[in-house]
Motif scaffolding. Sequence first.
Motif, PDB file in Angstrom:
ATOM      1  N   LYS A   8       0.867  -1.178   0.000  1.00 46.89           N
ATOM      2  CA  LYS A   8       0.000   0.000   0.000  1.00 46.89           C
ATOM      3  C   LYS A   8       0.903   1.227   0.000  1.00 46.89           C
ATOM      4  O   LYS A   8       1.721   1.393   0.909  1.00 46.89           O
ATOM      5  CB  LYS A   8      -0.898   0.023   1.232  1.00 46.89           C
ATOM      6  N   LEU A   9       0.754   2.062  -1.019  1.00 40.75           N
ATOM      7  CA  LEU A   9       1.560   3.277  -1.136  1.00 40.75           C
ATOM      8  C   LEU A   9       0.680   4.492  -0.880  1.00 40.75           C
ATOM      9  O   LEU A   9      -0.494   4.504  -1.245  1.00 40.75           O
ATOM     10  CB  LEU A   9       2.178   3.356  -2.530  1.00 40.75           C
ATOM     11  N   PHE A  10       1.252   5.527  -0.272  1.00 41.86           N
ATOM     12  CA  PHE A  10       0.483   6.703   0.100  1.00 41.86           C
ATOM     13  C   PHE A  10       1.098   7.980  -0.457  1.00 41.86           C
ATOM     14  O   PHE A  10       2.266   8.025  -0.814  1.00 41.86           O
ATOM     15  CB  PHE A  10       0.385   6.798   1.636  1.00 41.86           C
ATOM     16  N   LEU A  11       0.280   9.024  -0.473  1.00 43.31           N
ATOM     17  CA  LEU A  11       0.632  10.363  -0.949  1.00 43.31           C
ATOM     18  C   LEU A  11       1.200  10.299  -2.360  1.00 43.31           C
ATOM     19  O   LEU A  11       0.612   9.662  -3.217  1.00 43.31           O
ATOM     20  CB  LEU A  11       1.566  11.063   0.041  1.00 43.31           C
ATOM     21  N   HIS A  12       2.332  10.932  -2.629  1.00 51.18           N
ATOM     22  CA  HIS A  12       2.832  10.987  -4.008  1.00 51.18           C
ATOM     23  C   HIS A  12       3.401   9.654  -4.497  1.00 51.18           C
ATOM     24  O   HIS A  12       3.695   9.517  -5.674  1.00 51.18           O
ATOM     25  CB  HIS A  12       3.857  12.120  -4.175  1.00 51.18           C
ATOM     26  N   LEU A  13       3.521   8.662  -3.651  1.00 49.62           N
ATOM     27  CA  LEU A  13       4.009   7.343  -4.071  1.00 49.62           C
ATOM     28  C   LEU A  13       2.890   6.465  -4.615  1.00 49.62           C
ATOM     29  O   LEU A  13       3.140   5.399  -5.154  1.00 49.62           O
ATOM     30  CB  LEU A  13       4.659   6.604  -2.886  1.00 49.62           C
ATOM     31  N   ARG A  14       1.651   6.900  -4.505  1.00 48.63           N
ATOM     32  CA  ARG A  14       0.506   6.037  -4.745  1.00 48.63           C
ATOM     33  C   ARG A  14       0.168   5.766  -6.211  1.00 48.63           C
ATOM     34  O   ARG A  14      -0.965   5.436  -6.531  1.00 48.63           O
ATOM     35  CB  ARG A  14      -0.713   6.571  -4.036  1.00 48.63           C
ATOM     36  N   LYS A  15       1.126   5.864  -7.103  1.00 47.37           N
ATOM     37  CA  LYS A  15       0.876   5.610  -8.519  1.00 47.37           C
ATOM     38  C   LYS A  15       0.145   4.282  -8.716  1.00 47.37           C
ATOM     39  O   LYS A  15      -0.862   4.207  -9.396  1.00 47.37           O
ATOM     40  CB  LYS A  15       2.210   5.618  -9.277  1.00 47.37           C
ATOM     41  N   ASN A  16       0.636   3.230  -8.139  1.00 49.88           N
ATOM     42  CA  ASN A  16      -0.043   1.931  -8.105  1.00 49.88           C
ATOM     43  C   ASN A  16      -0.332   1.641  -6.640  1.00 49.88           C
ATOM     44  O   ASN A  16       0.296   0.787  -6.032  1.00 49.88           O
ATOM     45  CB  ASN A  16       0.842   0.831  -8.704  1.00 49.88           C
ATOM     46  N   ARG A  17      -1.292   2.346  -6.092  1.00 55.89           N
ATOM     47  CA  ARG A  17      -1.502   2.395  -4.645  1.00 55.89           C
ATOM     48  C   ARG A  17      -1.548   1.032  -3.970  1.00 55.89           C
ATOM     49  O   ARG A  17      -0.854   0.793  -2.998  1.00 55.89           O
ATOM     50  CB  ARG A  17      -2.776   3.157  -4.341  1.00 55.89           C
ATOM     51  N   ASN A  18      -2.390   0.131  -4.432  1.00 55.62           N
ATOM     52  CA  ASN A  18      -2.487  -1.204  -3.835  1.00 55.62           C
ATOM     53  C   ASN A  18      -2.069  -2.220  -4.875  1.00 55.62           C
ATOM     54  O   ASN A  18      -2.638  -2.273  -5.954  1.00 55.62           O
ATOM     55  CB  ASN A  18      -3.921  -1.494  -3.387  1.00 55.62           C
ATOM     56  N   GLN A  19      -1.082  -3.011  -4.532  1.00 54.77           N
ATOM     57  CA  GLN A  19      -0.597  -3.996  -5.481  1.00 54.77           C
ATOM     58  C   GLN A  19      -0.045  -5.223  -4.766  1.00 54.77           C
ATOM     59  O   GLN A  19       0.360  -5.144  -3.615  1.00 54.77           O
ATOM     60  CB  GLN A  19       0.460  -3.392  -6.400  1.00 54.77           C
ATOM     61  N   THR A  20      -0.057  -6.328  -5.470  1.00 56.93           N
ATOM     62  CA  THR A  20       0.567  -7.544  -4.979  1.00 56.93           C
ATOM     63  C   THR A  20       1.908  -7.664  -5.680  1.00 56.93           C
ATOM     64  O   THR A  20       1.990  -7.508  -6.897  1.00 56.93           O
ATOM     65  CB  THR A  20      -0.313  -8.770  -5.302  1.00 56.93           C
ATOM     66  N   GLN A  58      12.836  -8.726   7.562  1.00 52.22           N
ATOM     67  CA  GLN A  58      12.607  -9.743   6.537  1.00 52.22           C
ATOM     68  C   GLN A  58      11.106  -9.906   6.297  1.00 52.22           C
ATOM     69  O   GLN A  58      10.299  -9.863   7.222  1.00 52.22           O
ATOM     70  CB  GLN A  58      13.211 -11.074   6.968  1.00 52.22           C
ATOM     71  N   LEU A  59      10.742 -10.072   5.024  1.00 54.84           N
ATOM     72  CA  LEU A  59       9.347 -10.209   4.646  1.00 54.84           C
ATOM     73  C   LEU A  59       8.902 -11.661   4.697  1.00 54.84           C
ATOM     74  O   LEU A  59       9.695 -12.567   4.488  1.00 54.84           O
ATOM     75  CB  LEU A  59       9.135  -9.653   3.232  1.00 54.84           C
ATOM     76  N   LYS A  60       7.601 -11.841   4.966  1.00 53.68           N
ATOM     77  CA  LYS A  60       7.003 -13.178   4.991  1.00 53.68           C
ATOM     78  C   LYS A  60       5.841 -13.203   4.011  1.00 53.68           C
ATOM     79  O   LYS A  60       5.224 -12.169   3.736  1.00 53.68           O
ATOM     80  CB  LYS A  60       6.504 -13.511   6.396  1.00 53.68           C
ATOM     81  N   ASP A  61       5.511 -14.376   3.532  1.00 56.45           N
ATOM     82  CA  ASP A  61       4.406 -14.533   2.597  1.00 56.45           C
ATOM     83  C   ASP A  61       3.131 -13.981   3.218  1.00 56.45           C
ATOM     84  O   ASP A  61       2.812 -14.269   4.372  1.00 56.45           O
ATOM     85  CB  ASP A  61       4.234 -16.006   2.235  1.00 56.45           C
ATOM     86  N   GLY A  62       2.418 -13.143   2.457  1.00 59.76           N
ATOM     87  CA  GLY A  62       1.158 -12.584   2.933  1.00 59.76           C
ATOM     88  C   GLY A  62       1.276 -11.288   3.712  1.00 59.76           C
ATOM     89  O   GLY A  62       0.254 -10.715   4.105  1.00 59.76           O
ATOM     90  N   ASP A  63       2.497 -10.803   3.951  1.00 61.99           N
ATOM     91  CA  ASP A  63       2.668  -9.537   4.668  1.00 61.99           C
ATOM     92  C   ASP A  63       1.976  -8.402   3.925  1.00 61.99           C
ATOM     93  O   ASP A  63       1.866  -8.413   2.695  1.00 61.99           O
ATOM     94  CB  ASP A  63       4.152  -9.177   4.811  1.00 61.99           C
ATOM     95  N   ILE A  64       1.529  -7.416   4.691  1.00 64.78           N
ATOM     96  CA  ILE A  64       0.965  -6.196   4.125  1.00 64.78           C
ATOM     97  C   ILE A  64       1.902  -5.059   4.511  1.00 64.78           C
ATOM     98  O   ILE A  64       2.081  -4.759   5.696  1.00 64.78           O
ATOM     99  CB  ILE A  64      -0.451  -5.926   4.666  1.00 64.78           C
ATOM    100  N   ILE A  65       2.514  -4.444   3.497  1.00 66.86           N
ATOM    101  CA  ILE A  65       3.510  -3.402   3.712  1.00 66.86           C
ATOM    102  C   ILE A  65       2.922  -2.062   3.311  1.00 66.86           C
ATOM    103  O   ILE A  65       2.424  -1.907   2.201  1.00 66.86           O
ATOM    104  CB  ILE A  65       4.796  -3.679   2.897  1.00 66.86           C
ATOM    105  N   SER A  66       2.985  -1.092   4.209  1.00 66.50           N
ATOM    106  CA  SER A  66       2.537   0.265   3.913  1.00 66.50           C
ATOM    107  C   SER A  66       3.758   1.177   3.900  1.00 66.50           C
ATOM    108  O   SER A  66       4.594   1.116   4.808  1.00 66.50           O
ATOM    109  CB  SER A  66       1.555   0.758   4.974  1.00 66.50           C
ATOM    110  N   ILE A  67       3.831   2.009   2.856  1.00 69.81           N
ATOM    111  CA  ILE A  67       4.959   2.927   2.718  1.00 69.81           C
ATOM    112  C   ILE A  67       4.400   4.344   2.586  1.00 69.81           C
ATOM    113  O   ILE A  67       3.623   4.636   1.671  1.00 69.81           O
ATOM    114  CB  ILE A  67       5.819   2.584   1.491  1.00 69.81           C
ATOM    115  N   ILE A  68       4.811   5.199   3.531  1.00 78.23           N
ATOM    116  CA  ILE A  68       4.371   6.592   3.540  1.00 78.23           C
ATOM    117  C   ILE A  68       5.619   7.465   3.439  1.00 78.23           C
ATOM    118  O   ILE A  68       6.567   7.285   4.211  1.00 78.23           O
ATOM    119  CB  ILE A  68       3.606   6.918   4.839  1.00 78.23           C
ATOM    120  N   PRO A  69       5.643   8.412   2.495  1.00 75.56           N
ATOM    121  CA  PRO A  69       6.812   9.282   2.377  1.00 75.56           C
ATOM    122  C   PRO A  69       6.878  10.257   3.555  1.00 75.56           C
ATOM    123  O   PRO A  69       5.882  10.464   4.255  1.00 75.56           O
ATOM    124  CB  PRO A  69       6.576  10.015   1.058  1.00 75.56           C
ATOM    125  N   PRO A  70       8.056  10.872   3.756  1.00 78.74           N
ATOM    126  CA  PRO A  70       8.172  11.883   4.813  1.00 78.74           C
ATOM    127  C   PRO A  70       7.179  13.015   4.547  1.00 78.74           C
ATOM    128  O   PRO A  70       6.920  13.376   3.398  1.00 78.74           O
ATOM    129  CB  PRO A  70       9.605  12.391   4.692  1.00 78.74           C
TER     130      PRO A  70
END
Length: 74
Positions: A8-20, A58-70
Amino acid sequence: MTLQVQVKLFLHLRKNRNQTVEVTDGSTARDLVRLLGIRLEAVGVLSINDRQATLDQQLKDGDIISIIPPIGGG
C-alpha cells in the motif's frame, strides 16, 4: 521460492496504490523498496502488518507493507 506481499503506497508514491508484489524468499523491506523503484530517502514511515518496521525487516508470505513518504510542512 517466491513470496507474495501486499503493498500500500500513500501520498505521491501512490501511482499503483495497492498492489501484490512477488519477492524472493529472504527479501527485506529494503529489497522491496528498491524493487518498487522508490528511493530509500522517500520512505518516511514503513509498516508491516500495521506495525512499525525497519528496512532490514525480513518479509514473509502474505505480509501487508505500507509505505508513507516523509511529510514536511512549515
